[in-house]
Design a protein around this motif. Structure first.
Motif, PDB file in Angstrom:
ATOM      1  N   GLU A 351      41.841  40.463  53.531  1.00  0.00           N
ATOM      2  CA  GLU A 351      41.538  41.276  52.347  1.00  0.00           C
ATOM      3  C   GLU A 351      42.623  41.121  51.280  1.00  0.00           C
ATOM      4  O   GLU A 351      42.336  41.090  50.081  1.00  0.00           O
ATOM      5  CB  GLU A 351      41.410  42.747  52.752  1.00  0.00           C
ATOM      6  N   ARG A 352      43.851  41.024  51.713  1.00  0.00           N
ATOM      7  CA  ARG A 352      44.950  40.854  50.751  1.00  0.00           C
ATOM      8  C   ARG A 352      44.847  39.507  50.036  1.00  0.00           C
ATOM      9  O   ARG A 352      45.151  39.403  48.848  1.00  0.00           O
ATOM     10  CB  ARG A 352      46.286  40.964  51.483  1.00  0.00           C
ATOM     11  N   ALA A 353      44.416  38.477  50.729  1.00  0.00           N
ATOM     12  CA  ALA A 353      44.358  37.142  50.132  1.00  0.00           C
ATOM     13  C   ALA A 353      43.241  37.027  49.099  1.00  0.00           C
ATOM     14  O   ALA A 353      43.415  36.371  48.057  1.00  0.00           O
ATOM     15  CB  ALA A 353      44.186  36.090  51.224  1.00  0.00           C
ATOM     16  N   VAL A 354      42.076  37.643  49.367  1.00  0.00           N
ATOM     17  CA  VAL A 354      40.928  37.493  48.459  1.00  0.00           C
ATOM     18  C   VAL A 354      40.806  38.661  47.484  1.00  0.00           C
ATOM     19  O   VAL A 354      39.815  38.742  46.746  1.00  0.00           O
ATOM     20  CB  VAL A 354      39.620  37.353  49.276  1.00  0.00           C
ATOM     21  N   ARG A 355      41.778  39.553  47.449  1.00  0.00           N
ATOM     22  CA  ARG A 355      41.693  40.714  46.553  1.00  0.00           C
ATOM     23  C   ARG A 355      41.592  40.312  45.079  1.00  0.00           C
ATOM     24  O   ARG A 355      40.806  40.907  44.332  1.00  0.00           O
ATOM     25  CB  ARG A 355      42.907  41.619  46.771  1.00  0.00           C
ATOM     26  N   PRO A 356      42.334  39.324  44.575  1.00  0.00           N
ATOM     27  CA  PRO A 356      42.167  38.941  43.155  1.00  0.00           C
ATOM     28  C   PRO A 356      40.752  38.478  42.833  1.00  0.00           C
ATOM     29  O   PRO A 356      40.226  38.771  41.749  1.00  0.00           O
ATOM     30  CB  PRO A 356      43.183  37.811  42.973  1.00  0.00           C
ATOM     31  N   LEU A 357      40.102  37.765  43.758  1.00  0.00           N
ATOM     32  CA  LEU A 357      38.740  37.295  43.505  1.00  0.00           C
ATOM     33  C   LEU A 357      37.761  38.464  43.437  1.00  0.00           C
ATOM     34  O   LEU A 357      36.836  38.463  42.609  1.00  0.00           O
ATOM     35  CB  LEU A 357      38.319  36.320  44.604  1.00  0.00           C
ATOM     36  N   LYS A 358      37.959  39.472  44.267  1.00  0.00           N
ATOM     37  CA  LYS A 358      37.062  40.625  44.245  1.00  0.00           C
ATOM     38  C   LYS A 358      37.248  41.448  42.974  1.00  0.00           C
ATOM     39  O   LYS A 358      36.269  41.920  42.382  1.00  0.00           O
ATOM     40  CB  LYS A 358      37.312  41.498  45.476  1.00  0.00           C
ATOM     41  N   ILE A 359      38.500  41.637  42.558  1.00  0.00           N
ATOM     42  CA  ILE A 359      38.748  42.429  41.348  1.00  0.00           C
ATOM     43  C   ILE A 359      38.192  41.712  40.121  1.00  0.00           C
ATOM     44  O   ILE A 359      37.618  42.341  39.220  1.00  0.00           O
ATOM     45  CB  ILE A 359      40.259  42.698  41.197  1.00  0.00           C
ATOM     46  N   ALA A 360      38.330  40.386  40.072  1.00  0.00           N
ATOM     47  CA  ALA A 360      37.815  39.622  38.934  1.00  0.00           C
ATOM     48  C   ALA A 360      36.307  39.419  39.008  1.00  0.00           C
ATOM     49  O   ALA A 360      35.695  38.987  38.021  1.00  0.00           O
ATOM     50  CB  ALA A 360      38.516  38.268  38.857  1.00  0.00           C
ATOM     51  N   GLY A 361      35.687  39.715  40.154  1.00  0.00           N
ATOM     52  CA  GLY A 361      34.251  39.512  40.294  1.00  0.00           C
ATOM     53  C   GLY A 361      33.864  38.059  40.397  1.00  0.00           C
ATOM     54  O   GLY A 361      32.767  37.677  39.967  1.00  0.00           O
ATOM     55  N   MET A 362      34.717  37.236  40.960  1.00  0.00           N
ATOM     56  CA  MET A 362      34.449  35.801  41.081  1.00  0.00           C
ATOM     57  C   MET A 362      34.726  35.343  42.506  1.00  0.00           C
ATOM     58  O   MET A 362      35.443  34.374  42.748  1.00  0.00           O
ATOM     59  CB  MET A 362      35.332  35.016  40.096  1.00  0.00           C
ATOM     60  N   PHE A 363      34.138  36.060  43.428  1.00  0.00           N
ATOM     61  CA  PHE A 363      34.409  35.747  44.827  1.00  0.00           C
ATOM     62  C   PHE A 363      33.858  34.380  45.224  1.00  0.00           C
ATOM     63  O   PHE A 363      34.439  33.678  46.043  1.00  0.00           O
ATOM     64  CB  PHE A 363      33.801  36.838  45.714  1.00  0.00           C
TER      65      PHE A 363
END
Length: 435
Positions: A351-363
């Motif tokens: 979750e820590r690694a992919v958190r920027p992608l989730k916040i930006a909405g570009m998973f």
């Protein structure tokens, strides 16, 4: 000589009478005074207050008589001394007059002889005047006697240049500027020479106070240069720039580019390369946008089919032409050539690694490949998130506000505190043993 002796004796008499007190001297020469009260045998029959009154009256009469006699004697002696002094002065003036006439005639003869000798020497030799001996030359600088003439001359020139530039801008109605206009002006960074460099140029020890005074004027001139450049006053701006170039550091460009962030560009394949850090871990991250399939399949229009038999035959032979498949982009996150789920088995790390992608909405918008080194899973996942955040900013600069608010673009400065001597860890102590 006799006149001088008389003069000295007269002055001595005057001084003696001025210092000596005649009443005291006269009182000392008389026999002791016995008040009338004490002359009455067997005690006084008068009251006490009347006896005291009689004694006081007798004393006053005695001192009055003694003072009058002393004053008369002193007046006679003073008059006699003054007459003797006047006679002595007259005799001395006569003697000096005779001697002065003799000395004056002798001096006149000597001066005439010297003039004749000088005239003869002038005729024989021609005297050439030395221009260096005509008088003391005036100082070249008004600050000559200050001890720091070079510094104060330079300071005066800079102050004069600043004053002239200010007056010129005021004549052009460019000063004073309102606050909104001043904020809209472009910035001109200036890096001045160090105090040692300026001191070497001027040949004096440059103290911190003198350095601050100079730099304050230079900063003011730099502001006027920005205003003149923005207003199109080329001649005024050129003069100000010429003055500032004398005091700017030779390493200005290197210093300005030193703290500037490196611009990250996307290569010809659409990849971005960023670098993330957390604790002692580092992550090199490459990000590539996912290519959305653009080809369109040949879909059979059902309205063009006339019979059910034809439709069944087409469905049997070409089933893919009867519906449009949903194009789902395929994404992958590889860490050291290992998928994300396998490399980070702990859910918190994933979750820590992919958190920027989730916040930006570009998973599912990017394919990510990363090489991580050092530290543990917590540090490596944090370093990977830091690198992914930088990559998202490269591909989409509009995400900068969101990423900054969530502090994903900022390197986490928390580090493990180092071990101390005499401690088991940074602060943990060894177990205390009594024996």
């Amino acid at each position: 000589m006799q006149a001088q002796r008389l003069l000295r004796s007269g002055l001595a008499t005057l001084c003696r009478h001025a210092i000596t007190r005649a009443p005291q001297r006269a009182f000392a020469s008389r026999p002791p005074f016995v008040p009338p009260v004490q002359q009455i045998g067997g005690g006084s029959s008068l009251p006490r207050w009347q006896g005291e009154r009689v004694m006081e009256d007798d004393l006053e009469e005695f001192f009055e008589e003694d003072d009058e006699a002393a004053i008369a004697l002193e007046d006679e002696e003073v008059t006699r001394a003054m007459e003797e002094a006047a006679d002595a002065f007259a005799m001395q003036e006569q003697e000096e007059g005779i001697e002065g006439e003799v000395e004056g005639s002798e001096a006149l003869e000597e001066s005439e002889e010297q003039e004749e000798e000088e005239d003869d020497e002038d005729e024989e030799f021609e005297f050439e005047e030395d221009p260096t001996l005509t008088g003391k030359q005036p100082p070249t600088s008004p600050n000559f006697y200050s001890g720091r003439a070079a510094y104060y001359d330079q300071l005066a020139q800079i102050e004069s240049a600043v004053a002239h530039t200010r007056s010129a801008l005021r004549m052009l109605q460019l000063l004073p500027l309102p606050a909104f206009a001043r904020q809209s002006l472009p910035t001109r960074p200036a890096i001045w020479k160090t105090a040692k460099e300026m001191g070497d140029d001027l040949g004096i020890p440059m103290t911190s106070g003198r350095y601050r005074t100079l730099t304050r004027l230079l900063v003011q001139m730099n502001e006027y240069l920005v205003i003149a450049t923005a207003a199109g006053c080329d001649e005024l701006a050129e003069r100000a720039k010429h003055l500032l170039n004398l005091f700017e550091s030779s390493t200005k460009q290197a210093n300005l580019t030193r703290g500037r962030k490196k611009v990250i560009n996307v290569d010809h394949l659409g990849r971005s390369y960023t670098f993330g850090k957390r604790k002692t871990s580092t992550a090199r991250v490459w990000m590539v946008p996912v290519a959305t399939p653009s080809e369109k399949l040949d879909v059979i229009d059902l309205e063009m089919i006339d019979s059910l038999d034809e439709a069944e035959a087409l469905m049997t032979s070409q089933p893919e032409r009867f519906h449009q498949p949903q194009l789902v982009p395929q994404t992958a996150i590889l860490i050291n050539n290992i998928p994300l789920g396998e490399y980070f088995p702990i859910p918190a790390d994933r979750e820590r690694a992919v958190r920027p992608l989730k916040i930006a909405g570009m998973f599912s918008a990017y394919n990510i490949f990363s090489l991580v080194r050092g530290g543990g899973t917590t540090g490596q996942s944090g370093a990977l998130a830091h690198g992914i955040s930088k990559g998202l900013l490269v591909h989409n600069p509009d995400l900068g506000t969101v990423l900054r608010r969530t502090k994903l673009l900022r390197r986490d400065p928390r580090m493990v505190e180092r071990k101390k001597t005499g401690k088991a860890k940074a602060r943990k102590g060894y177990t205390w043993v009594k024996r």
